[in-house]
Write a protein that holds these residues in place. Structure first.
Motif, PDB file in Angstrom:
ATOM      1  N   LYS A 179     -11.756 -26.489  48.469  1.00  0.00           N
ATOM      2  CA  LYS A 179     -11.324 -26.334  49.858  1.00  0.00           C
ATOM      3  C   LYS A 179     -12.335 -25.593  50.728  1.00  0.00           C
ATOM      4  CE  LYS A 179      -6.374 -26.458  48.805  1.00  0.00           C
ATOM      5  NZ  LYS A 179      -6.515 -26.817  47.374  1.00  0.00           N
ATOM      6  N   SER A 180     -13.516 -25.331  50.197  1.00  0.00           N
ATOM      7  CA  SER A 180     -14.531 -24.649  51.007  1.00  0.00           C
ATOM      8  C   SER A 180     -15.895 -25.248  50.685  1.00  0.00           C
ATOM      9  CB  SER A 180     -14.523 -23.147  50.744  1.00  0.00           C
ATOM     10  OG  SER A 180     -15.073 -22.860  49.462  1.00  0.00           O
ATOM     11  N   ASP A 181     -16.924 -24.726  51.337  1.00  0.00           N
ATOM     12  CA  ASP A 181     -18.279 -25.217  51.085  1.00  0.00           C
ATOM     13  C   ASP A 181     -18.980 -24.416  49.992  1.00  0.00           C
ATOM     14  OD1 ASP A 181     -18.645 -22.830  52.386  1.00  0.00           O
ATOM     15  OD2 ASP A 181     -20.066 -23.586  53.864  1.00  0.00           O
TER      16      ASP A 181
END
Length: 469
Positions: A400-402
Motif C-alpha cells: 500500500k505504499s512506495d
C-alpha cells in the motif's frame, strides 16, 4: 301655405327611403341563403363575422424531456422516435447544440478520498395536440460517436440517461388549465475505496475496467474502459416514455421504473494473483508457482526474470543495514518486479482457488544481500453478481505504499534432512556455509531461499461472500 308644408313632408319621406330605414321596421326580414348570411350546405345559418374566432380552445402541449450526463454525450448521440402533430412517426438525432444544463438532477459519487458530481444536460421536444384523447410516446436509442474521446485509464465517466414527459393542458371553454412538473431520480454512489485504489486494483493489477451500473442501466460509473467497451455498454441503453390525456385533463404517464427492463448477468469472478519480488532475490532464486487451472487440476511452472515487469509504484527500501552502515527509509532506491496471473470463472456458483510459490536457489546465493530480499504474493478478486453489481476484494498483505522492507534477520534456524535444528548467523550477505547432519557442506543462501513460501487462496460464493484461506 298648405302647398309648402306638403312639399316639405314629401322631401323628408324621400330621404328616409334612400337610407333604407329611419328606425325599427318590423316588416324587414332576411332571406335564407342571401348575401347577408353565408349559410350552410342546406342553406340555413346565422350571420357571423369572418374575422372573429368564436371557438373555445381545447389543447395540450406535451413536452418530452430527455436528460443525459455530459459524459455520456461525449460518447453517444441520442436518436429519438416519436409521433408528431400530424400523426406521423418521426426519427431524428439530437445535435450537440440542442442541449442545455439540467440543474434539477443530482448525481454524486463519493470515494474515500474525493467526491465528484456529474453535469446533467437536457433536451425538450414540445408537441401540441388539439384532438383528444391523446396517446403518444417517444423512444430513445444511443448511437456511438465516431469521434469518441481518446482512451484515458484515469477518466471517470458518469453515465446517466432519463426520459420523462410533462404537459400544459388548456380548456378555455371551462376555464380550466394546469401544468405538470417533471420528477427526476437522483443518483448517489458511495465507494469504500480511494480512486487510486480502484485504478490500481482493476486497471493496473487486473487489466479490466471498473464498471458499476444500476440494474436498469439508466446510470453508472465507468473507469478505465476503452472505446470498444464503451460502445458495448451504451448499446444496452434505451429509453421509452409515453403519455395519455383525456379531454377533461385526466392524464397518466405510460411507463415507470417497474416497466424498465432489468439486466441480469451470469455471476462471474476474476481472481488476480500478484507476486512482487526484489530484483536482488530474482537474480539468485527461481520462483516456482502452483495454482488451479481451468480444468480444476494443479498447474506448476517456474518463472523467469523476463516474466516480470517493474512495479513502478514501489521503488524505495525501508530503513536497513549495509554492513555497519544504516540507511534511512527511502534513502536507497529499490527495484521491485511483479508478475501477475489472472484466473476467470464464468457462471459462478462457488469456487475454490489458491496459489503457492516456492523458491529454488540458483548457484550463486552467496552473493545475495540479506536486506534486499523481498517477496510478497497478494490477491485481488472482482466479482459481478446477477444484478450486475461489482465487488472488489484485496488481500490484507497488498503493498500500500512506495516503500518495502527487506529481510532484516541475521540469525537463522533451519531443520536439516534428519530433523536436527541448525542455527546460522549471517552478515550482510548469505555467504556462510555449514555442515549438515550427513556431513555435507551446505550454503546458508540456499537454505534461506528454500525456506521461503508464499500462499494465497479463496473460497468465493456467487453472492459475494468469501473466505480467505
Amino acid at each position: 301655405m298648405k302647398k309648402i308644408y306638403f312639399i316639405a313632408w314629401l322631401f323628408a319621406s324621400m330621404m328616409c327611403v334612400g337610407l333604407s330605414s329611419c328606425g325599427d321596421d318590423p316588416d324587414i326580414t332576411e332571406t335564407p341563403g342571401s348575401e347577408t348570411d353565408p349559410g350552410t350546405d342546406e342553406g340555413s345559418g346565422t350571420e357571423t363575422d369572418p374575422g372573429e374566432d368564436t371557438t373555445d380552445k381545447l389543447y395540450a402541449d406535451v413536452h418530452f424531456i430527455l436528460s443525459c450526463s455530459e459524459d455520456l454525450l461525449d460518447y453517444a448521440t441520442p436518436q429519438v422516435t416519436y409521433v408528431n402533430e400530424e400523426g406521423e412517426s418521426v426519427t431524428v438525432q439530437i445535435a450537440d447544440s440542442e442541449w442545455k444544463e439540467n440543474d434539477e438532477i443530482d448525481f454524486d459519487i463519493t470515494f474515500d478520498d474525493a467526491s465528484f458530481d456529474a453535469k446533467i444536460m437536457k433536451c425538450t421536444k414540445p408537441i401540441r395536440f388539439e384532438e383528444f384523447p391523446i396517446d403518444d410516446e417517444m423512444t430513445v436509442t444511443y448511437l456511438p460517436k465516431a469521434n469518441m474521446p481518446a482512451y484515458d485509464k484515469t477518466r471517470l465517466n458518469k453515465f446517466y440517461h432519463n426520459l420523462t414527459a410533462t404537459m400544459d393542458f388548456v380548456d378555455e371553454k371551462n376555464n380550466h388549465s394546469f401544468s405538470t412538473s417533471p420528477k427526476y431520480p437522483d443518483v448517489s454512489y458511495n465507494l469504500r475505496s480511494t480512486l487510486d485504489e480502484i485504478i490500481e486494483f482493476y486497471i493496473e493489477d487486473m487489466g479490466i475496467p471498473y464498471i458499476n451500473q444500476n440494474e436498469y442501466r439508466t446510470n453508472g460509473i465507468i473507469l478505465g474502459a476503452d472505446n470498444d467497451a464503451i460502445k458495448e455498454i451504451i448499446s444496452d441503453y434505451q429509453d421509452i416514455q409515453g403519455i395519455s390525456v383525456q379531454s377533461d385533463g385526466t392524464y397518466a404517464l405510460k411507463y415507470d421504473t417497474d416497466d424498465l427492463p432489468v439486466f441480469k448477468e451470469e455471476p462471474k469472478v476474476d481472481i488476480t494473483y500478484t507476486l512482487n519480488c526484489s530484483a536482488d532475490l530474482l537474480e539468485h532464486a527461481i520462483p516456482e508457482v502452483t495454482y488451479i487451472g481451468d480444468d480444476g487440476k494443479a498447474v506448476t511452472y517456474q518463472l523467469d526474470m523476463s516474466d516480470f515487469e517493474v512495479n513502478e509504484r514501489v521503488n524505495k527500501w525501508a530503513q536497513h543495514l549495509h554492513g555497519d552502515e544504516l540507511l534511512t527509509e527511502g534513502e536507497e532506491d529499490a527495484r521491485i518486479l511483479k508478475w501477475t496471473k489472472q484466473i476467470h470463472y464464468d457462471n459462478l456458483q462457488a469456487v475454490d482457488d489458491e496459489m503457492t510459490v516456492r523458491y529454488i536457489p540458483k548457484d550463486d546465493t552467496e552473493k545475495l544481500r540479506i536486506s534486499h530480499i523481498y517477496h510478497n504474493l497478494s490477491t485481488t478478486f472482482c466479482l459481478v453478481n446477477t444484478d450486475g453489481d461489482t465487488r472488489c476484494v484485496t488481500s490484507a498483505n497488498k503493498i500500500k505504499s512506495d516503500t518495502v522492507e527487506g529481510e532484516n534477520q541475521l540469525v537463522w534456524k533451519f531443520i536439516d534432512s534428519k530433523g536436527n535444528p541448525v542455527f546460522i548467523e549471517t552478515t550482510s550477505f548469505a555467504d556462510q556455509e555449514y555442515i549438515d547432519s550427513d556431513g555435507n557442506p551446505r550454503k546458508a543462501g540456499d537454505m534461506i531461499v528454500q525456506s521461503y513460501e508464499d500462499y494465497q487462496g479463496y473460497h468465493i460464493e456467487s453472492d459475494g461472500t468469501f473466505i480467505q484461506k
